[in-house]
Design a protein around this motif. Structure first.
Motif, short mmCIF file in Angstrom:
data_model
loop_
_atom_site.label_atom_id
_atom_site.label_comp_id
_atom_site.label_asym_id
_atom_site.label_seq_id
_atom_site.Cartn_x
_atom_site.Cartn_y
_atom_site.Cartn_z
N VAL A 49 -3.39 6.12 -5.61
CA VAL A 49 -1.94 6.14 -5.83
C VAL A 49 -1.42 4.72 -5.98
O VAL A 49 -0.61 4.43 -6.87
CB VAL A 49 -1.24 6.88 -4.68
CG1 VAL A 49 0.28 6.76 -4.79
CG2 VAL A 49 -1.65 8.35 -4.65
N SER A 50 -1.89 3.83 -5.13
CA SER A 50 -1.45 2.43 -5.20
C SER A 50 -1.87 1.78 -6.52
O SER A 50 -1.07 1.09 -7.17
CB SER A 50 -2.03 1.63 -4.02
OG SER A 50 -1.60 2.15 -2.79
N ARG A 51 -3.13 1.97 -6.92
CA ARG A 51 -3.63 1.35 -8.14
C ARG A 51 -2.83 1.79 -9.37
O ARG A 51 -2.43 0.97 -10.20
CB ARG A 51 -5.12 1.70 -8.36
CG ARG A 51 -6.08 1.12 -7.40
CD ARG A 51 -7.52 1.23 -7.90
NE ARG A 51 -7.96 2.55 -8.30
CZ ARG A 51 -8.48 3.46 -7.49
NH1 ARG A 51 -8.61 3.18 -6.19
NH2 ARG A 51 -8.89 4.64 -7.94
N PHE A 80 -2.62 9.85 -12.64
CA PHE A 80 -3.40 9.96 -11.40
C PHE A 80 -4.72 10.68 -11.65
O PHE A 80 -5.79 10.25 -11.19
CB PHE A 80 -2.60 10.74 -10.34
CG PHE A 80 -1.48 9.98 -9.70
CD1 PHE A 80 -1.52 8.61 -9.56
CD2 PHE A 80 -0.37 10.65 -9.21
CE1 PHE A 80 -0.48 7.91 -8.96
CE2 PHE A 80 0.68 9.98 -8.60
CZ PHE A 80 0.63 8.61 -8.48
N MET A 81 -4.68 11.80 -12.37
CA MET A 81 -5.90 12.57 -12.61
C MET A 81 -6.87 11.82 -13.52
O MET A 81 -8.09 11.92 -13.35
CB MET A 81 -5.55 13.95 -13.19
CG MET A 81 -4.98 14.91 -12.15
SD MET A 81 -4.78 16.62 -12.74
CE MET A 81 -3.18 16.50 -13.54
N GLN A 82 -6.34 11.07 -14.46
CA GLN A 82 -7.19 10.24 -15.30
C GLN A 82 -7.92 9.20 -14.47
O GLN A 82 -9.13 8.97 -14.63
CB GLN A 82 -6.34 9.56 -16.37
CG GLN A 82 -7.12 8.65 -17.32
CD GLN A 82 -7.98 9.44 -18.29
OE1 GLN A 82 -7.54 10.45 -18.84
NE2 GLN A 82 -9.21 9.00 -18.51
N GLU A 83 -7.21 8.57 -13.56
CA GLU A 83 -7.81 7.57 -12.68
C GLU A 83 -8.86 8.22 -11.78
O GLU A 83 -9.93 7.66 -11.56
CB GLU A 83 -6.73 6.90 -11.84
CG GLU A 83 -7.21 5.82 -10.89
CD GLU A 83 -7.51 4.51 -11.59
OE1 GLU A 83 -8.02 3.59 -10.92
OE2 GLU A 83 -7.23 4.38 -12.80
N PHE A 84 -8.55 9.38 -11.26
CA PHE A 84 -9.49 10.10 -10.40
C PHE A 84 -10.80 10.35 -11.14
O PHE A 84 -11.90 10.11 -10.61
CB PHE A 84 -8.87 11.43 -9.95
CG PHE A 84 -9.71 12.23 -9.00
CD1 PHE A 84 -9.48 12.18 -7.64
CD2 PHE A 84 -10.73 13.06 -9.46
CE1 PHE A 84 -10.26 12.92 -6.76
CE2 PHE A 84 -11.51 13.79 -8.60
CZ PHE A 84 -11.28 13.73 -7.24
N ARG A 133 0.84 -1.19 0.00
CA ARG A 133 0.00 0.00 0.00
C ARG A 133 0.87 1.24 0.00
O ARG A 133 1.81 1.35 0.79
CB ARG A 133 -0.94 0.05 1.20
CG ARG A 133 -1.84 1.29 1.19
CD ARG A 133 -2.78 1.37 2.36
NE ARG A 133 -3.72 0.26 2.36
CZ ARG A 133 -4.64 0.07 3.31
NH1 ARG A 133 -4.70 0.92 4.33
NH2 ARG A 133 -5.46 -0.96 3.25
N LEU A 134 0.54 2.16 -0.90
CA LEU A 134 1.19 3.46 -0.93
C LEU A 134 0.25 4.49 -0.33
O LEU A 134 -0.91 4.21 -0.05
CB LEU A 134 1.55 3.84 -2.37
CG LEU A 134 2.41 2.84 -3.15
CD1 LEU A 134 2.64 3.34 -4.58
CD2 LEU A 134 3.73 2.60 -2.44
N PHE A 139 -10.49 5.87 -1.47
CA PHE A 139 -10.51 5.30 -2.82
C PHE A 139 -9.88 6.25 -3.83
O PHE A 139 -9.19 5.82 -4.76
CB PHE A 139 -11.95 4.98 -3.24
CG PHE A 139 -12.05 4.26 -4.55
CD1 PHE A 139 -11.92 2.89 -4.62
CD2 PHE A 139 -12.27 4.97 -5.73
CE1 PHE A 139 -11.99 2.22 -5.84
CE2 PHE A 139 -12.36 4.32 -6.95
CZ PHE A 139 -12.21 2.94 -7.00
N ASN A 140 -10.12 7.56 -3.67
CA ASN A 140 -9.60 8.56 -4.60
C ASN A 140 -8.29 9.18 -4.12
O ASN A 140 -7.82 10.16 -4.70
CB ASN A 140 -10.64 9.66 -4.81
CG ASN A 140 -12.02 9.10 -5.07
OD1 ASN A 140 -12.23 8.39 -6.04
ND2 ASN A 140 -12.95 9.37 -4.17
N GLY A 141 -7.73 8.61 -3.04
CA GLY A 141 -6.49 9.13 -2.47
C GLY A 141 -5.41 8.06 -2.42
O GLY A 141 -4.82 7.72 -3.44
N PRO A 142 -5.16 7.49 -1.23
CA PRO A 142 -4.08 6.49 -1.13
C PRO A 142 -4.30 5.25 -1.99
O PRO A 142 -3.35 4.73 -2.58
CB PRO A 142 -4.05 6.14 0.37
CG PRO A 142 -5.34 6.64 0.92
CD PRO A 142 -5.72 7.81 0.09
#
Length: 425
Positions: free
Chosen positions: A328-330, A307-311, A289-290, A322-325
């Motif tokens: 980043v991990s995903r 990151f922004m695309q995933e968000f 986990r990050l 889910f939209n934070g740590p």
């Protein structure tokens, strides 16, 4: 004094009587005006007094405040924007959704609240954002730090101030920008004033969210949110907007993002394009986990676009982290080895040396010899040079008082510059 016998003689002549009474009334009224002006005029300032150029409301209170605030020891950098406000109006944060409602009810609530969410819009103040950022960072910053604060200024307490306090002990020539519309106010200025008065470079600045996310994958997500079509979820919206703003700031300007619940223990200036592991698999010694509570990136780093695309494409406002740590991990698990990304994953000791479920123990004073030995051992471990910052996990530890002699109290005393109200934090 007036001779009232003269009045009695002139009373027989109505014209003279009227003139006499008018003269008395004028003298009394004029005397009262002069008296009031001599008492209440706040602008009879000496020529060497400096008035903040952003001041918009001139009154006696603010004139006296600024007369004592600025002096020659404060660097000539952009000062806090003094917007006019009703400071006691922060009773309810419009970014916090109601409890126990359906998705449809929450969307109805959100659409009613949209006009209050100034953070989503550009206005006269936020349109100065880019210029203020460039001006602020044009004053010899050895390191550029960012924090975000989208809750009320009222809730920015002594515990949050500790992060800035210890940051400047380790980085006295660094610059700290707090991205916040609520701290870019008179109340916010007073909170940060102990740091400003010591000459450190700190500025709270109202963000221009449309500008920050323009031409990024997050732009369409923000438009959906502003239209009322996007469900913000039951997690307070400021949490997720903070997740997005930190990514956009790093992409546009580069630097170091920090949450407001850290103690800074080591110089960050040698770090580049790095995030920290929160935990590792003991069997493989690889991260599992990050965490995005600390992120260091060069300007325009492509991972930030990922990151922004995933968000924008996977947003879930109902699952904490889910939209934070977890995001980043995903993303790093999927694209972190892309050639040219050159990402460094720092071990847990760098930022998360103490787990969230153990942090309360570091705020307690030792009760016996065994406890005292444990405190000394923990301090030696944290001061070994492997820990850049210690996460206090305020969500878990905020209600626990920092006790004298505890690990946290000892660290604060070693790394603070203000060193006030430690045990009230």
């Amino acid at each position: 004094m007036f001779d009232y016998r003269l009045l009695s003689r002139t009373a027989k002549n109505p014209i003279l009587s009227t003139i006499a009474f008018a003269a008395i009334f004028f003298l009394i009224y004029a005397d009262n005006i002069v008296s009031n002006l001599s008492i209440t005029n706040p602008f009879d300032l000496k020529s060497n007094e400096i008035i903040d150029p952003h001041e918009t409301q001139k009154n006696q209170e603010t004139a006296l405040e600024f007369e004592t605030t600025f002096n020659s020891t404060v660097p000539s950098i952009p000062t806090q924007e003094k917007v006019v406000e009703e400071e006691d109006s922060e009773t309810q944060d419009p970014l916090i959704p109601p409890d126990n409602v359906s998705k449809e009810e929450r969307l109805m609530w959100f659409r009613r609240k949209l006009p209050e969410l100034e953070i989503l819009q550009s206005n006269n103040l936020s349109q100065k954002f880019h210029g203020r950022v460039l001006e602020f960072f044009n004053h010899g910053c050895t390191v550029q730090f960012y924090m975000t604060w989208l809750s009320t200024a009222q809730s920015f307490g002594k515990r949050e101030l500790l992060a800035a306090d210890t940051l400047f002990k380790v980085h006295p020539q660094g610059c700290l920008m707090i991205i916040s519309n609520t701290m870019d106010t008179r109340r916010g200025y007073r909170i940060l004033k102990p740091i400003i008065d010591r000459g450190f470079k700190i500025l709270a600045i109202t963000p221009d969210l449309p500008f920050l996310i323009k031409n990024t994958p997050a732009e369409a997500w923000v438009e959906d949110l502003k239209s009322g079509r996007k469900d913000p979820g039951n997690i307070p919206l400021f949490n997720n907007l903070s997740n997005l703003i930190r990514l956009a700031m790093l992409y546009k300007y580069g630097g170091i993002y920090l949450d407001t619940d850290f103690l800074i223990l080591k110089d960050f200036s040698g770090l580049r394009n790095s995030v920290g592991a929160q935990s590792v698999d003991p069997a493989t010694n690889t991260w599992n986990r990050l965490n995005g509570a600390v992120m260091i990136f060069d300007m325009n780093h492509p991972l930030l676009i990922d990151f922004m695309q995933e968000f924008a494409t996977t947003f879930n406002g109902n699952k904490w982290g889910f939209n934070g740590p977890y995001l980043v991990s995903r993303v790093i698990e999927r694209v972190g080895n892309t050639p040219g990304y050159n990402i460094t994953i720092l071990p847990p000791k760098a930022f998360y040396a103490v787990d969230w479920f153990k942090i309360k123990g570091l705020l307690k004073k030792p009760e016996n010899e065994v406890d005292s030995q444990w405190v000394e051992h923990k301090l030696a471990e944290l001061n070994s040079g492997e820990t850049y910052a210690l996460h206090l996990w305020n969500k878990r530890s905020r209600e626990v008082r920092i006790e004298e002699g505890s690990v946290i109290a000892r660290l604060i005393l070693d790394y603070c510059v203000i060193c006030e109200h430690i045990y009230d934090s």
